[in-house]
Design an enzyme around this catalytic site. Sequence first.
Site, PDB file in Angstrom:
ATOM      1  N   TYR A 257       2.484  12.295  -1.672  1.00 27.27           N
ATOM      2  CA  TYR A 257       1.592  12.290  -2.828  1.00 27.27           C
ATOM      3  C   TYR A 257       0.171  12.583  -2.349  1.00 27.27           C
ATOM      4  CZ  TYR A 257       0.368   7.458  -1.454  1.00 27.27           C
ATOM      5  OH  TYR A 257      -0.031   6.330  -0.765  1.00 27.27           O
TER       6      TYR A 257
ATOM      7  N   ASP B  98      24.527 -14.206 -22.815  1.00 26.70           N
ATOM      8  CA  ASP B  98      25.654 -14.570 -23.675  1.00 26.70           C
ATOM      9  C   ASP B  98      26.747 -15.139 -22.790  1.00 26.70           C
ATOM     10  OD1 ASP B  98      26.298 -12.110 -22.505  1.00 26.70           O
ATOM     11  OD2 ASP B  98      27.383 -11.392 -24.255  1.00 26.70           O
TER      12      ASP B  98
ATOM     13  N   HIS C 102       3.441   2.326   5.782  1.00 31.61           N
ATOM     14  CA  HIS C 102       3.467   3.585   5.025  1.00 31.61           C
ATOM     15  C   HIS C 102       2.242   4.386   5.443  1.00 31.61           C
ATOM     16  CE1 HIS C 102       2.948   6.281   1.626  1.00 31.61           C
ATOM     17  NE2 HIS C 102       1.925   5.595   1.171  1.00 31.61           N
TER      18      HIS C 102
END
Length: 818
Positions: free
Chosen positions: A263, A548, A229
């Site tokens: 960013y 369940d 990155h």
Amino acid sequence: MSRTPTTAARVVIIGAGIVGCSLADELTSRGWSDVTVLEQGPLPAPGGSTSHAPGLVFRTNPSRTMTEFAVYTAEKFAGLDVDGLPCFHQVGGLEVATTPERWADLHRKAGHAASWGVDGELITPERCAELWPLLDPGQVLGGFHTPGDGLVRAVLACRAQTRRAEERGARFLERHTVTGIERTDGRVTGVVTDRGAFPADVVISAAGFWGPVIGRLAGVPVPLLPLAHQYVRTAPLPELDGVNDPRTEAGRPILRFQDADLYFREHTDRIGIGSYDHRPLPVDPFTLPAYDDAEVMPSSLAFTENDFARGWERSARLLPALATSRVEEGFNGVFSFTSDGMPVLGESRELRGFWLAEAVWVTHSAGVAKAVAEWLTDGRPSVDVHECDLHRFEDVQLSPGYVAERGARQFVEVYDIVHPLQPAERPRPLRVSPFHARQRELGAVFLESGGWERPHWYEANAPLAASVDVPVRDAWSARHWSPIAAAEARATRERVALYDMTPLRRLEVTGAGALDFLQRMTTNQLAKRPGAVTYTLLLDGAGGIRSDLTVARLGERHFQVGANSAQDLDWLLRHAPDDVRVRDATSGTCCVGVWGPLARALVQPLTRDDFSHRAFGYFRAGRTWIGDVPVTAMRLSYVGELGWELYTGADTGLRLWDTLWEAGRDLGVIAAGRSAFDSLRLEKGYRAWGQDMTTEHDPYEAGLGFAVRMDKGDFTGRDALAGRSARSPGRRLACLTLDDPAAVVLGKEPVYADGSVVGYVTSAGYGWTVGRTVAYAWLPAAHAVPGTAVSVEYFGEKVPATVTEEPLVDPGMSRIRR
């Protein structure tokens, strides 16, 4: 595994990055002092992802669990410092939208934040520019500001936690390369390094992108993909001269420009820019150099300038001051991605005592460490971690090709607007039922889950939708949806439909101790005659709902268990005694759900056995023949209508489908998909484990107390439930209906009462029988009273809703018990 501090295990943690250091701190704070942390590089910055991490902590995430991890990380690191220098700087976070689609998505994200208790505010372009003066407000439509987010000094946080852990007895050893994992009788016994061996009862791999290397030594697959990155720092900017304190580096919020996959954060008088706006750059962890052989460090690879060209251009468009600046330094930093973007946590079943805490970013590091430490010392994490459990993956999801394909896709989609139903495009198809060819002929629209191709509706039913009044949907809720689902739901209620239930997990539990084992593991009474089917729960030791199940007793020592996930298989295998065999039978079998008021009219002529209500009652099972096909028939219904689940081998599945289809022509039989199925099950109040309830909830809170038999003898979780009842919960899973018949919500939205957030939606869908959206939500008991007015926030709009008695359809169960 659970040990008290007085019998604490010898623990070896592999990796002294942010996760390993956090684990040592969390374990020693709970009394486990015999902790050794092995690191192949030098301390305190050994050269992994932590050593170069920009330190962003954005807490808001579609996953409640990941939000919890990030919230704890921010809170913990905010209380740490090294020699007066804080480990966390709460500068806040700012996400900006430059497209209408992103602006709508920020409204949805603000809803997630409100649901999970994170403070946040949608703000104007002008306010965005006040928070980030370098930003051109003319480029943005608005922003989402989260003042509690911030920046972690990752290496500093490691030092702070190392000191605390060492004071409690832990030791950290640098330049120890792991070369082997020792074991005896399926249990880990130690770790071998190039500088000696270390005995251990527990080994935790927190090796980051080297996780697959350690996993291979242990014989445990670690399904993550290291990817590079890009991160750069600009030259000094005059606009930042003297603005920031060099000790804290930043004063303005972390800025995310997700429309451009970018960013930004401040580094005193420079700007740091991280980019996902480039091709995936996978890295083979087995070929990375050792610390001393790396040009900078193993996780910092050479910067590929061409990959950053578009990112720089887009950065300068949002921040015009960059137009006269330049990239002063850059690198391609390596970190980990999984096929679903979540961490990989938990203990291996094949090698007991070997734990993984992998694919964890700084953002979630302390939260993950706390959960794993609780898991080890208390036997369970306090937060639900089923989305992160290493056993969540199917076998087909562990292949190197799958991990590489989906891991790279996760990188591409880091900042994409991804719909919760959006399926991956490749590699598909992987798992198909025997009915797949017929489904394609009927124009099935497939979504994917667990590798399975699952029809959500059938284009062949489009003519039926013309006569159904379907409210107009907004663009978001209309994705991966069709009004055809309304016609399929109505046909199920009025005639009969075939549902492909093959992806439902089927386990066989057999052996002399099968009954006693299942009695100990589950909550309901299973000591019934063969032919009985029972709905029951798997609990953990604290009474939380692990899953369940439906358990069919097919013989004295033979049970078929309808389960939810591979984690159920893992749980049962871990606890099965020697005289019990647990086997996953899903792949070799298939299932058709035949449901609707005409189900008996369809099935009875095809068998010589009596399928009347008296002879074949509800929640009963038996073996029979449907035409020429041997089946196990179970009188169950997840859609609230008369019918059966019909199981057979995969080899005879297609013949079963064709037999039912041909026999049902005169009855108007259709094939129906998951979209109609979900609508019908919500109208009946049937819970979906993992959405509506998890280990954080007990049966009484979830409205499932009827599945608990406290008088049947001991079972897992029984002691924790003592004193609880349906009258005791302080919160409840409540049924809501939206007041406006045209309104839609999809799940995870915040629920408001008296102007404040009081809960959140778990699952929701349009109820075609009741003519409005049905939502289930966790609410305080005082607000879960039928008739209570609440509202659900959907993309910033408060949608009125009412708490309603459940089930909404056929509360007397007359339709199922015809």
